[in-house]
Design an enzyme around this catalytic site. Structure first.
Site, PDB file in Angstrom:
ATOM      1  CE1 TYR A   1      -2.981   2.992   1.009  1.00 23.66           C
ATOM      2  CE2 TYR A   1      -1.652   3.442   2.739  1.00 23.66           C
ATOM      3  CZ  TYR A   1      -2.553   4.041   2.028  1.00 23.66           C
ATOM      4  OH  TYR A   1      -3.059   5.299   2.106  1.00 23.66           O
TER       5      TYR A   1
ATOM      6  CG  ASP B   1      -9.211  -0.339   1.269  1.00 23.93           C
ATOM      7  OD1 ASP B   1      -8.481  -1.143   1.616  1.00 23.93           O
ATOM      8  OD2 ASP B   1      -9.205   1.098   1.594  1.00 23.93           O
TER       9      ASP B   1
ATOM     10  CE  LYS C   1     -10.748  -2.573   7.625  1.00 26.87           C
ATOM     11  NZ  LYS C   1      -9.384  -2.095   7.644  1.00 26.87           N
TER      12      LYS C   1
END
Lengths: 250, 517
Positions: B260, B295, B367
């Site tokens: 990330y 995400d 998640k």
């Protein structure tokens, strides 16, 4: 000379119906419901109905209200200039820039300050664009620089200077206690201080941005929610072309 | 509800992820970073700040000559512990005020230095174990409600305001509280000190803030009779240090992703790979569940196109986590409900992807992140989209459920926004609790075909990445269309090769190895 006063519409002209919700920092009780009703009365509303009142946390209650406002506004007195006046397609913008300016325009975009939400600037700049409208990277007439998120206003100004940027797109998506306005202001002031302000088309964008607010902050335009890349592209192209024409006249 | 999945394709994906991680793991084993070394010092009890509020851990690591640094901060620091006989925390303070410099102890032999550290390594790890056992005991005493565990964010900038918001959210039904960090913090090469009351879009992650929030949540957990978990972010430039402080303050989860920071924060890839490894070793030991950040692939590009990248990243995150010793039960792989609400059958696609992840990673506490990208000022529609997100989550058995806010596109949530969001989730998850168990997916139908496409796309992507190498693949913008070069980005100057005789006693101890120079 005044025009017709406009009031909110529920189901009857001029009924002034408004729905609102708010939280009060008190435990819920009948007293809290009445407090909510009186509060709406103090806001100037009439026919206040507290249609929902309940506890949402220890020491906090939530209310939904319907009420009527006696207020109205006269549309004729309202000034909120639209920036979406230069409707052009990508091909038209490319042709226009080639014809009127004759070189690629350098556009730098960034999400400034500490904001890490690049949704807005990416929607305008990325090749893919937004709602089927291609982003500025796809235009032949633009050379784009997407500086990403969390760009300090001074870094954006330094970049502008170094790369002879023609147009700056500053984005602010998420705000907290007015940080968006502070960042926008800081950028405009820095550009002014560096003597760059008149050289660039300065545009801001974000879900809370309005063109009126942008002009008050010293920007050439402000683009709010739902803006398409081609609207920004056309604004930059037309504004720069007009500016160059004025310069050659002098 | 069960998708028919090509299990051999899943096996091939795992083999590819292993092939992708292997050369990176060799790089990791041969390098350390300033943040890893600072985490080592923090585990010994080095804390506090010196002149100009520079953390003592930074003062010590920054003062090490290059050759010393390459052997690890523990060795140089251990010489000081051996020579002075001081407790490590006290020695750190003495160095901060200039009473000692580690250079004073250059004559102490390696063996003496390591010998002096040994009891402190043991007591530090014992302390982490105590915190872990404490969590287990509290979870037994105050059991959680069944998953999806409702996760909400507080982010006022002021830890004391956050505390009130967190308690209110817990009372409203939240089971996990995340204190979002001040948005600049991922780019700071130090962990700020003390309680903080000012931040932008969030609150600084500091050990004191962790402690304040943990105490408040323990209190409300007792009142509610269910354990409320606390989450923060082991991401950015200080992953290992946050992992260390979070372990010390009994946080329960940490956002921690192997890629990330590289892609979305322009943090140097070598820095991130080395940092994520040590931070995950610590997370594994302290029983902290990591949440990965897939995400983000969906918020920055088209969610339909990026679905295979999400799955590929989940495989890579799983592989790196396994290599750091994490069991599946601590690997909270991420996904998000980000498909354009205007797309026909978009809901079916979301169900396909969520169910695919559920079946491929059956033991992972998945998640699930809420819609953000297509949320607008229309809060009524936003609340409705969140409801479908909630339905997808409960029917596909997601574990960690970040509640969507109707005001997502407007502001950091108000108290009422959070309460409405939790009510929405509780309503949907209660009314549709066993829906997923009661339905069968049409074989060869739209959902199954979509899942097949995503898995096939994922395998193709992993295959390309494995062919060129992970670092080269990131350099070629194969992930999220973001291009990052191996030596570019923030924090690269904090990466250095381990010299012969490098020691990280915690790494050794966590692997069950003896530590010797």
């Amino acid at each position: 000379m005044t025009g017709r006063l406009i009031k909110p519409y529920g189901d009857t002209m001029n009924d002034g119906k408004v729905q609102m919700s708010f939280t009060l920092p008190v435990e819920w009780s009948e007293t809290a419901d009445e407090a909510a009703r009186q509060l709406a009365g103090k806001m100037g509303f009439a026919d206040v109905q507290v249609v929902e009142g309940r506890p949402i946390a220890g020491g906090f209650s939530f209310f939904v209200l319907y009420a009527s406002t006696p207020q109205g506004v006269d549309l004729e007195t309202i000034h909120a200039p639209s920036v979406r006046t230069h409707a052009m397609t990508m091909e038209e913008v490319d042709a226009y820039v080639l014809d009127r300016i004759g070189r690629k325009l350098r556009v730098a975009g960034a999400c400034i300050g500490t904001d890490a939400h690049t949704v807005g600037i990416d929607a305008i700049l990325n090749m893919k664009g937004y709602k089927g409208d291609y982003g500025l990277e796809r235009y032949h007439s633009f050379e784009t620089f997407n500086l990403g998120s969390q760009v300090a206003p001074e870094d954006l100004v330094a970049f502008t200077k170094l790369h002879a940027v023609d147009a700056i797109l500053a984005s602010q998506v998420v705000t907290q206690k007015g940080s968006d306005l502070k960042n926008f202001t800081e950028l405009a002031e820095l550009l002014e201080a560096e003597g760059l302000r008149d050289r660039v088309v300065l545009v801001c964008g974000g879900p809370r941005v309005t063109n009126l607010m942008a002009s008050e902050l010293g920007y050439d335009a402000g683009f709010g929610r739902g803006t398409l890349p081609s609207e920004v592209a056309a604004f930059i192209a037309v504004t720069l072309a007009h500016r160059l024409r004025e310069e050659t006249r002098v | 509800m069960e998708l028919r999945i090509d299990r051999t394709a899943v096996d091939r994906c795992r083999a590819l992820a292993s092939a992708i991680a292997a050369p990176v793991q060799e790089f990791i084993a041969a390098h350390s970073t300033v943040s890893v070394e600072r985490a080592v010092l923090r585990l010994f009890g080095v804390d506090g700040v010196g002149p100009d509020d520079v953390p003592v851990a930074n003062l010590i690591v920054d003062a090490l000559p290059e050759a010393e640094r390459r052997r690890g901060a523990a060795l140089a620091f251990g010489r000081g512990v051996a020579e002075t006989g001081l407790d490590p925390g006290v020695l750190g303070e003495a160095i901060a005020v200039g009473r000692y410099a580690l250079a004073d102890f250059a004559g102490v032999p390696d063996a003496a230095a390591l010998g002096a550290l040994r009891p402190h390594v043991e007591s530090a790890l014992a302390h982490l174990r105590v915190r872990r056992e404490e969590r287990q005991a509290l979870l037994a005493r105050w059991p959680q409600l069944p998953p999806p565990l409702l996760y909400v964010i507080v982010a006022s900038g002021n830890i004391y305001e956050d505390r009130s918001a967190a308690v209110a959210a817990a009372e409203a039904g939240a089971q996990i509280i995340a204190v979002i960090r001040s948005t600049g913090q991922s780019l700071l090469d130090f962990v700020p000190f003390g309680p903080t009351t000012e931040g932008f879009g969030g609150t600084y992650a500091t050990q004191a803030n962790f402690r304040i929030m943990r105490a408040a949540l323990d209190q409300v957990s007792e009142k509610l009779g269910r354990y409320v978990m606390l989450t923060n972010y082991a991401s950015g430039l200080c992953m290992p240090e946050i992992a260390a402080t979070a372990a010390l303050e009994r946080l329960d989860m940490l956002l921690n992703d192997s890629m990330y920071g590289i892609l979305f924060r322009d943090i140097n890839m070598k820095r991130t790979f080395v940092d994520q490894h040590f931070s995950r070793m610590l997370n594994a030991y302290s029983g902290i569940v990591i949440n990965t950040g897939e995400d983000n692939y969906l918020t920055t590009a088209d969610a339909v196109d990026q679905a295979p990248a999400v799955l590929a990243s989940q495989f890579i995150n799983e592989e790196f986590a396994h290599r750091a010793g994490m069991p599946d039960a601590q690997i909270g792989l991420g996904d998000a409900y980000e498909i354009d609400p205007g797309l026909e059958d978009g809901f079916l696609f979301q169900v396909a992807q969520a169910q695919l992840a559920r079946q491929i990673f059956p033991n992972a506490p998945l998640k699930y992140m809420p819609p953000t990208k297509h949320m607008t000022g229309d809060i009524f529609k936003g609340h409705l989209v969140d409801a479908l997100f909630n339905l997808t989550s409960v029917m596909t058995g997601q574990t960690i459920h970040l509640c969507g806010m109707l005001t997502e596109a407007i502001h950091t949530p108000y108290l009422a926004d959070r309460a409405l969001s939790i009510e929405n989730a509780r309503y949907i998850m209660n009314t549709a609790r066993h829906f997923g168990d009661e339905i069968a997916l049409r074989p060869g139908g739209r959902i199954e075909r979509r899942a097949e496409d995503v898995l096939a796309g994922c395998e193709a992507l992993l295959d390309r990445v494995a062919g060129m190498g992970l670092m080269a693949a990131i350099d070629a913008a194969l992930f999220a269309d973001v291009k990052r070069s191996p030596d570019g980005g923030r924090g690269f100057d904090g990466v250095f090769p381990r010299a012969a005789g490098y020691v990280n006693p915690f790494e050794n101890a966590l692997r069950g190895e003896p530590f010797t120079a």
